[in-house]
Design an enzyme around this catalytic site. Sequence first.
Site, short mmCIF file in Angstrom:
data_model
loop_
_atom_site.label_atom_id
_atom_site.label_comp_id
_atom_site.label_asym_id
_atom_site.label_seq_id
_atom_site.Cartn_x
_atom_site.Cartn_y
_atom_site.Cartn_z
N ASN A 9 0.86 -1.18 0.00
CA ASN A 9 0.00 0.00 0.00
C ASN A 9 0.90 1.23 0.00
O ASN A 9 1.53 1.53 1.00
CB ASN A 9 -0.88 -0.04 1.26
CG ASN A 9 -1.70 1.22 1.44
OD1 ASN A 9 -1.81 2.03 0.52
ND2 ASN A 9 -2.27 1.39 2.62
N LYS A 11 0.08 4.26 -0.17
CA LYS A 11 -0.55 5.42 0.50
C LYS A 11 -0.35 6.69 -0.35
O LYS A 11 -0.25 6.60 -1.56
CB LYS A 11 -0.01 5.59 1.92
CG LYS A 11 -0.06 4.30 2.72
CD LYS A 11 0.18 4.51 4.18
CE LYS A 11 0.25 3.18 4.88
NZ LYS A 11 0.26 3.29 6.34
N GLU A 99 -6.57 4.14 8.19
CA GLU A 99 -6.44 5.59 7.94
C GLU A 99 -7.72 6.13 7.30
O GLU A 99 -8.12 7.27 7.55
CB GLU A 99 -5.21 5.85 7.06
CG GLU A 99 -3.92 5.66 7.85
CD GLU A 99 -2.74 5.14 7.04
OE1 GLU A 99 -2.75 5.24 5.80
OE2 GLU A 99 -1.79 4.62 7.66
C1 PEP Z 1 -0.47 -0.22 6.34
O1 PEP Z 1 -0.61 0.99 6.28
O2 PEP Z 1 -1.33 -0.98 5.89
C2 PEP Z 1 0.75 -0.72 6.98
C3 PEP Z 1 0.77 -1.95 7.37
O3 PEP Z 1 1.79 0.19 7.15
P1 PEP Z 1 3.25 -0.14 7.74
O4 PEP Z 1 3.72 -1.39 7.07
O5 PEP Z 1 4.06 1.05 7.38
O6 PEP Z 1 3.07 -0.32 9.21
#
Ligand code: PEP
Length: 252
Positions: A9, A11, A99
Amino acid sequence: MRKQIVAGNWKMNNDLKTSKSLVKKIIKKLKNNSLKNTRVIVAPTFVSLEKVSKKVKKTKVEVAAQNMHQAKSGAFTGEISAEMLESVGVNIVILGHSERREYFCETDAILAQKVDTALKNNMEIIFCFGEILEDRKSENHFNVVESQLKNGLFHLEATAWGNIILAYEPVWAIGTGETASPEQAQEMHAFIRKIISNKYNRDVAENVSILYGGSVKPANAKEIFSKEDVDGGLIGGAALDADNFVALVNSF
Ligand code: PEP
């Protein structure tokens, strides 16, 4: 046999140029990997979806959107519909990321509508859920997870579950550097499979891939992914670097 999946992801990171170059590197590094039972998915921002989706054609990498609106079309400024995603070659969507739940007020009820719209459009869904730290501390995490699953997905017929991928992401582990221990992940994943089996049947429970998400890195992935009910990961930070991401794909 259920699939192992590593999904990145991205983001709100990577402009078009960086997105194209990152996916190109990932494709190159995976060239000699047979990926027999493993799916590799990347989720860029909306502006890069079309180009990234063109780049992955005829490769082993798949593309997902990070979100989608529940309506077919209309006066929803700034939103994107399932049909629009389909028009750029995307048929996987991440729904319910913490989020989105926290900053964009996505409730279980809205998510259930999004799930229905995605399925109506034959899309595959990576459905995210997970407890916040207070719930874990007060040992309410199983109740929270059960209620998120019930409210978001348990209205579906058993046959719809072929298009569902689950991502258990304890909110306290996302982007914090703090991971659930492999035992904590396994305990929750086994619980999830049990409640799905109780609601539907063993087949549905055994066939759904359940990903773990929350600060997964090459250094901890092997141990987490080796757990019986953990079928891979939804990755944030570590998915932004081709070497790290491919190392995760090679962690099974
Ligand atoms: C996410 O946002 O789905 C996630 C798991 O982020 P991170 O790996 O940065 O904790």
